[in-house]
Design a protein around this motif. Structure first.
Motif, PDB file in Angstrom:
ATOM      1  N   ARG A 112       0.825  -1.203   0.000  1.00 34.58           N
ATOM      2  CA  ARG A 112       0.000   0.000   0.000  1.00 34.58           C
ATOM      3  C   ARG A 112       0.863   1.259   0.000  1.00 34.58           C
ATOM      4  O   ARG A 112       0.657   2.166  -0.791  1.00 34.58           O
ATOM      5  N   VAL A 113       1.796   1.321   0.920  1.00 31.59           N
ATOM      6  CA  VAL A 113       2.722   2.457   0.976  1.00 31.59           C
ATOM      7  C   VAL A 113       4.072   1.965   0.492  1.00 31.59           C
ATOM      8  O   VAL A 113       4.701   1.119   1.140  1.00 31.59           O
ATOM      9  N   SER A 114       4.521   2.486  -0.613  1.00 30.00           N
ATOM     10  CA  SER A 114       5.720   1.952  -1.248  1.00 30.00           C
ATOM     11  C   SER A 114       6.982   2.480  -0.569  1.00 30.00           C
ATOM     12  O   SER A 114       7.084   3.673  -0.231  1.00 30.00           O
ATOM     13  N   HIS A 115       7.925   1.545  -0.371  1.00 29.07           N
ATOM     14  CA  HIS A 115       9.260   1.899   0.127  1.00 29.07           C
ATOM     15  C   HIS A 115      10.326   1.557  -0.908  1.00 29.07           C
ATOM     16  O   HIS A 115      11.511   1.546  -0.576  1.00 29.07           O
ATOM     17  N   VAL A 116       9.913   1.283  -2.141  1.00 27.55           N
ATOM     18  CA  VAL A 116      10.843   1.009  -3.237  1.00 27.55           C
ATOM     19  C   VAL A 116      10.492   1.945  -4.396  1.00 27.55           C
ATOM     20  O   VAL A 116       9.339   2.373  -4.549  1.00 27.55           O
ATOM     21  N   THR A 117      11.451   2.239  -5.206  1.00 22.98           N
ATOM     22  CA  THR A 117      11.218   3.118  -6.355  1.00 22.98           C
ATOM     23  C   THR A 117      10.748   2.298  -7.562  1.00 22.98           C
ATOM     24  O   THR A 117      10.913   1.069  -7.606  1.00 22.98           O
ATOM     25  N   GLU A 118      10.156   2.992  -8.537  1.00 25.26           N
ATOM     26  CA  GLU A 118       9.688   2.304  -9.745  1.00 25.26           C
ATOM     27  C   GLU A 118      10.863   1.688 -10.505  1.00 25.26           C
ATOM     28  O   GLU A 118      10.748   0.603 -11.091  1.00 25.26           O
ATOM     29  N   ALA A 119      11.999   2.392 -10.458  1.00 23.70           N
ATOM     30  CA  ALA A 119      13.180   1.857 -11.147  1.00 23.70           C
ATOM     31  C   ALA A 119      13.596   0.521 -10.533  1.00 23.70           C
ATOM     32  O   ALA A 119      13.957  -0.428 -11.249  1.00 23.70           O
ATOM     33  N   GLU A 120      13.515   0.429  -9.199  1.00 28.57           N
ATOM     34  CA  GLU A 120      13.871  -0.823  -8.529  1.00 28.57           C
ATOM     35  C   GLU A 120      12.883  -1.925  -8.900  1.00 28.57           C
ATOM     36  O   GLU A 120      13.268  -3.085  -9.092  1.00 28.57           O
ATOM     37  N   VAL A 121      11.616  -1.582  -9.039  1.00 28.74           N
ATOM     38  CA  VAL A 121      10.588  -2.568  -9.373  1.00 28.74           C
ATOM     39  C   VAL A 121      10.863  -3.167 -10.753  1.00 28.74           C
ATOM     40  O   VAL A 121      10.884  -4.396 -10.917  1.00 28.74           O
ATOM     41  N   PHE A 122      11.104  -2.296 -11.723  1.00 24.58           N
ATOM     42  CA  PHE A 122      11.345  -2.814 -13.085  1.00 24.58           C
ATOM     43  C   PHE A 122      12.662  -3.582 -13.164  1.00 24.58           C
ATOM     44  O   PHE A 122      12.798  -4.543 -13.915  1.00 24.58           O
ATOM     45  N   LYS A 123      13.651  -3.146 -12.395  1.00 26.88           N
ATOM     46  CA  LYS A 123      14.919  -3.858 -12.385  1.00 26.88           C
ATOM     47  C   LYS A 123      14.738  -5.254 -11.829  1.00 26.88           C
ATOM     48  O   LYS A 123      15.318  -6.243 -12.318  1.00 26.88           O
ATOM     49  N   LEU A 124      13.915  -5.375 -10.747  1.00 27.23           N
ATOM     50  CA  LEU A 124      13.633  -6.695 -10.157  1.00 27.23           C
ATOM     51  C   LEU A 124      12.926  -7.591 -11.153  1.00 27.23           C
ATOM     52  O   LEU A 124      13.224  -8.782 -11.282  1.00 27.23           O
ATOM     53  N   LEU A 125      11.963  -7.005 -11.901  1.00 26.62           N
ATOM     54  CA  LEU A 125      11.217  -7.821 -12.871  1.00 26.62           C
ATOM     55  C   LEU A 125      12.106  -8.277 -14.020  1.00 26.62           C
ATOM     56  O   LEU A 125      11.979  -9.384 -14.529  1.00 26.62           O
ATOM     57  N   SER A 126      13.019  -7.383 -14.403  1.00 22.97           N
ATOM     58  CA  SER A 126      13.924  -7.778 -15.490  1.00 22.97           C
ATOM     59  C   SER A 126      14.900  -8.875 -15.071  1.00 22.97           C
ATOM     60  O   SER A 126      15.279  -9.728 -15.869  1.00 22.97           O
ATOM     61  N   CYS A 127      15.289  -8.845 -13.844  1.00 26.06           N
ATOM     62  CA  CYS A 127      16.198  -9.870 -13.313  1.00 26.06           C
ATOM     63  C   CYS A 127      15.487 -11.206 -13.150  1.00 26.06           C
ATOM     64  O   CYS A 127      16.146 -12.253 -13.011  1.00 26.06           O
ATOM     65  N   MET A 128      14.128 -11.169 -13.071  1.00 33.13           N
ATOM     66  CA  MET A 128      13.386 -12.406 -12.845  1.00 33.13           C
ATOM     67  C   MET A 128      13.248 -13.218 -14.110  1.00 33.13           C
ATOM     68  O   MET A 128      12.802 -14.370 -14.094  1.00 33.13           O
ATOM     69  N   LYS A 129      13.614 -12.659 -15.291  1.00 32.65           N
ATOM     70  CA  LYS A 129      13.445 -13.375 -16.555  1.00 32.65           C
ATOM     71  C   LYS A 129      14.437 -14.541 -16.635  1.00 32.65           C
ATOM     72  O   LYS A 129      15.550 -14.453 -16.182  1.00 32.65           O
TER      73      LYS A 129
END
Length: 491
Positions: A474-491
């Motif tokens: 609900r309240v984010s403690h991560v940045t959008e850049a970190e989110v996309f980086k995590l998703l890219s690493c999950m591939k």
């Protein structure tokens, strides 16, 4: 403050509640609330108590005809307790009874802890009712009849009757003795301690200074010494218990006595009071258990050489030991290799003949008891640290939505978690380990995003809001850049 225009003339040994009832009828009030306002200036809930309050206001309304001290001494049961109280406690009790609130009064006198109050009742003697009606035209409540443990009238030897107020009312219905049904508080008084204790309480009620002399002179220990229950000033506890056990079985079958007749522990606590208030009933009951009668109480004269319960002074010490003998005993005592003063040779002799020197020696040579540590705190600390690591691995391996690694989560999985959190000084390694394992909000949300990406097969094309919804953020403690980086690493 308004003065009372009339007030009943007190009768011998009349209680304050009895005076309030007679005043209530004299002025024809319709309720106790009105009577209380006129007498005390407030609605007093203690008027029917053995230790009523609001006496300061009553004294002022009586135009100082009775001081607060006279009201307490003449119309309450506090004089029965006075010999057993130190000056500070007695003064505090008088101040509480003079004021409008008696909070903590009965607790400070030990009445609450004694459990006697739950058996209290309004008691009267049939013969006293008859005599009072003939002599004064009306029956009234006698103070001594309301004393805890008084089951027999000390004047007539009759069993007292406990009056049951009609319906579900209490003392506020303002009744006098025998105006409602009364039941005997015990069976036949023959062969019981009740009559003897009633006489002792009546005498103690009227002679508090004499009772104070009994207590200051260690009357009970004198009696124990006469009966052979003391040796070198110490109580022979097993012999005393063996003597008291059959005597306790002969105690009256009354609720107050049954509270203490099941064991002799209370009797030993009287001999070692330890700043607790001794209840009058327990003192006089103990006197009866030791075959003491009222005449023995009256005739007791404390010996001058008895101090603090040390009854070994009864031997003749008029011929004082000479200086050479004293010095020899001092030398032998001080040169002894024993650590405890009680074990050194000549301790009892010095305690008897040279106490001042012994006191100074003991004060300058304190015995320090060395206690070995029974717990290997270091080993326990290492064990808890290992448990914390195992708990951390267990939380991380839980299937489903990730759980945050918090103090509570780790504590629940450690055997002595509460102990090491309460005594952190004994667990330094475990405390540091726990602080290292605690998970921040940022790290926790990173784990949740990784879990959501694996569980729901999320990709970089998903909106950030969708990712947060699946991850439960609900309240984010991560940045959008970190989110996309995590998703890219999950591939």
């Amino acid at each position: 403050m308004e003065r009372l225009l009339l007030f009943p003339q007190p009768f011998p040994d009349e209680s304050l509640y009895s005076l309030a009832v007679r005043y209530h009828r004299l002025v024809a009030n319709c309720s106790y609330r009105l009577t209380s306002q006129e007498l005390f200036g407030t609605y007093s809930r203690t008027c029917g108590s053995i230790l009523p309050c609001c006496l300061g206001a009553l004294s002022q309304r009586l135009a100082a005809a009775y001081s607060v001290g006279e009201l307490i001494r003449c119309f309450t049961l506090l004089p029965l307790y006075q010999p057993f109280l130190d000056d500070a406690t007695y003064s505090a009790a008088c101040i509480a009874m003079a004021g409008n609130h008696g909070n903590g009064l009965k607790m400070s006198l030990g009445l609450t802890a004694s459990r006697f109050l739950k058996h209290a009742s309004f008691r009267y003697c049939g013969s006293c009712v008859h005599e009072d009606t003939q002599n004064y035209g009306v029956a009234y409540w006698h103070r001594i009849h309301q004393a805890i443990g008084t089951c027999i009238c000390p004047h007539h030897g009759e069993v007292l009757r406990a009056m049951a107020f009609p319906g579900r009312t209490d003392w506020r219905c303002m009744l006098l003795p025998a105006e409602a049904d009364g039941t005997p508080v015990m069976e036949s008084p023959s062969g019981t301690a009740a009559s003897t204790i009633a006489e002792m309480q009546l005498w103690g009620f009227g002679h508090p200074s004499d009772v104070k002399t009994l207590l200051a002179g260690n009357f009970l220990k004198h009696r124990l010494d006469e009966m052979g229950f003391l040796k070198s000033g110490r109580i022979r506890e097993q012999r005393l218990r063996a003597f008291l056990s059959p005597r306790l079985l002969e105690s009256p079958r009354v609720n107050e006595f049954q509270e203490i007749a099941y064991s002799s522990d209370w009797a030993l606590r009287i001999l070692r009071p330890r700043r607790t208030v001794v209840q009058p009933l327990k003192f006089y009951f103990f006197c009866w258990l030791l075959d003491v009668n009222l005449e023995q109480l009256k005739c007791f004269h404390p010996k001058k050489d008895i101090r603090s319960g040390d009854l070994s002074f009864e031997k003749d010490t008029s011929n004082a030991a000479d200086e050479i003998d004293i010095e020899a005993r001092r030398s032998a005592f001080s040169s002894s290799s024993y650590l405890k003063c009680h074990d050194k040779p000549g301790y009892h002799w010095l305690h008897r003949h040279d106490r001042e020197w012994l006191t100074q020696y003991v004060a300058s040579h304190p015995f320090i008891r060395l206690r070995e540590c029974l717990i290997d705190w270091k080993a326990r600390d290492l064990a808890v640290a290992r448990e914390l690591l195992a708990a951390n691995d267990l939380i991380l391996s839980v299937e489903g939505k990730p759980q945050k690694i918090t103090r509570a989560a780790l504590d629940r999985r450690v055997a002595c978690g509460h102990e090491f959190l309460r005594t952190p000084d004994n667990f330094p390694i475990s405390i540091r380990r726990m602080n290292d394992l605690l998970e921040s909000n940022h790290d926790y949300q990173v784990r949740k995003i990784k879990w959501a990406a694996r569980h729901y097969l999320l990709s970089e094309r998903c909106a950030v809001s969708v990712i947060y919804r699946f991850a439960g953020i609900r309240v984010s403690h991560v940045t959008e850049a970190e989110v996309f980086k995590l998703l890219s690493c999950m591939k």
